[in-house]
Design a protein around this motif. Structure first.
Motif, mmCIF file in Angstrom:
data_model
loop_
_atom_site.group_PDB
_atom_site.id
_atom_site.type_symbol
_atom_site.label_atom_id
_atom_site.label_comp_id
_atom_site.label_asym_id
_atom_site.label_seq_id
_atom_site.Cartn_x
_atom_site.Cartn_y
_atom_site.Cartn_z
ATOM 1 N N SER A 26 77.062 2.305 62.126
ATOM 2 C CA SER A 26 77.836 1.172 62.655
ATOM 3 C C SER A 26 77.239 0.681 63.967
ATOM 4 O O SER A 26 77.147 -0.525 64.203
ATOM 5 C CB SER A 26 79.294 1.567 62.864
ATOM 6 N N PHE A 27 76.837 1.613 64.812
ATOM 7 C CA PHE A 27 76.243 1.241 66.094
ATOM 8 C C PHE A 27 75.013 0.356 65.897
ATOM 9 O O PHE A 27 74.839 -0.637 66.597
ATOM 10 C CB PHE A 27 75.871 2.485 66.907
ATOM 11 N N THR A 28 74.168 0.700 64.932
ATOM 12 C CA THR A 28 72.948 -0.093 64.742
ATOM 13 C C THR A 28 73.275 -1.540 64.381
ATOM 14 O O THR A 28 72.651 -2.473 64.890
ATOM 15 C CB THR A 28 72.020 0.527 63.684
ATOM 16 N N PHE A 29 74.269 -1.736 63.527
ATOM 17 C CA PHE A 29 74.646 -3.092 63.140
ATOM 18 C C PHE A 29 75.394 -3.810 64.261
ATOM 19 O O PHE A 29 75.168 -4.993 64.512
ATOM 20 C CB PHE A 29 75.467 -3.080 61.851
ATOM 21 N N LEU A 30 76.278 -3.100 64.935
ATOM 22 C CA LEU A 30 77.005 -3.722 66.053
ATOM 23 C C LEU A 30 76.042 -4.112 67.166
ATOM 24 O O LEU A 30 76.172 -5.185 67.749
ATOM 25 C CB LEU A 30 78.084 -2.771 66.587
ATOM 26 N N TRP A 31 75.074 -3.242 67.467
ATOM 27 C CA TRP A 31 74.107 -3.578 68.509
ATOM 28 C C TRP A 31 73.325 -4.828 68.106
ATOM 29 O O TRP A 31 73.123 -5.737 68.915
ATOM 30 C CB TRP A 31 73.141 -2.441 68.811
ATOM 31 N N SER A 32 72.879 -4.894 66.874
ATOM 32 C CA SER A 32 72.112 -6.054 66.413
ATOM 33 C C SER A 32 72.936 -7.331 66.531
ATOM 34 O O SER A 32 72.438 -8.372 66.988
ATOM 35 C CB SER A 32 71.681 -5.825 64.966
ATOM 36 N N LEU A 33 74.197 -7.270 66.141
ATOM 37 C CA LEU A 33 75.078 -8.426 66.254
ATOM 38 C C LEU A 33 75.317 -8.796 67.715
ATOM 39 O O LEU A 33 75.273 -9.967 68.092
ATOM 40 C CB LEU A 33 76.401 -8.131 65.546
ATOM 41 N N PHE A 34 75.545 -7.805 68.566
ATOM 42 C CA PHE A 34 75.725 -8.026 70.001
ATOM 43 C C PHE A 34 74.489 -8.689 70.606
ATOM 44 O O PHE A 34 74.583 -9.672 71.341
ATOM 45 C CB PHE A 34 76.011 -6.690 70.700
ATOM 46 N N GLU A 35 73.332 -8.139 70.280
ATOM 47 C CA GLU A 35 72.096 -8.699 70.835
ATOM 48 C C GLU A 35 71.909 -10.141 70.382
ATOM 49 O O GLU A 35 71.479 -10.999 71.151
ATOM 50 C CB GLU A 35 70.899 -7.834 70.444
ATOM 51 N N THR A 147 81.206 6.397 69.051
ATOM 52 C CA THR A 147 82.529 5.820 68.826
ATOM 53 C C THR A 147 82.930 4.956 70.021
ATOM 54 O O THR A 147 83.416 3.828 69.859
ATOM 55 C CB THR A 147 83.566 6.939 68.587
ATOM 56 N N HIS A 148 82.703 5.456 71.228
ATOM 57 C CA HIS A 148 83.033 4.681 72.431
ATOM 58 C C HIS A 148 82.086 3.488 72.597
ATOM 59 O O HIS A 148 82.517 2.399 72.968
ATOM 60 C CB HIS A 148 83.020 5.579 73.667
#
Length: 165
Positions: A26-35, A147-148
């Motif tokens: 999830s982090f990898t996808f959230l980071w990509s979307l955030f970036e 998670t955080h």
């Protein structure tokens, strides 16, 4: 197919609980979307500082929204009056270290600096994951960190990303 390969070939991956793997994925996808949506397709420390300054000037910083994550990071990296053994593993840039230390030890509670510290820590998770540092300990004991971090990224996307429109 790729999951089976990772389970068979990536050191320690098969030993990670499913929840840990899910948080990291999830982090990898959230980071990509955030970036993409918040950082204009490119995140680096100076641009993260610029974003925090822009939000501060615009009155949209809302640092208190990230209080639970900051509390977790403070407890994880600074306990009993000293920095924990986890702190050096952030691999902070020398330019970021004084700010992050002052917020984590509680001597700096400026809203902009609190949010900036949370963002810098999440950025370090990104760098340490994508550049291989997290594999040094086979991604173990990372569930709470990711998670955080995921909560921070989702809140930033909701507040400052194109999702907010």
């Amino acid at each position: 197919m790729s999951m089976q390969w990772l389970l068979a070939k990536a050191p320690g991956f098969h030993e990670l609980p499913e929840a840990d793997r899910a948080a990291i994925f999830s982090f990898t996808f959230l980071w990509s979307l955030f970036e993409s949506q918040v950082m204009g397709n490119f995140a680096r420390a100076d641009l993260i500082y610029t974003k925090a300054d822009e939000w501060h000037e615009a009155g949209t910083l809302d640092a208190d929204q990230y209080a639970p994550e900051l509390a977790y990071f403070r407890q994880h990296y600074f306990a009993n009056g000293t920095f924990t053994h986890h702190f050096p593993h952030l691999n902070l840039r020398p330019a970021d270290q004084p700010l992050v230390e002052s917020v984590l030890d509680g001597s700096n509670n400026d809203p902009r600096d609190r949010l900036l510290t949370v963002m810098i820590i999440v950025w370090r998770f990104r760098n340490n994951l994508f550049h291989g540092e997290k594999w040094a300990y086979l991604l173990r004991d990372q569930l709470s960190n990711f998670t955080h971090a995921n909560a921070v990224l989702m809140r930033l996307l909701e507040r400052h990303g194109q999702l907010a429109a």
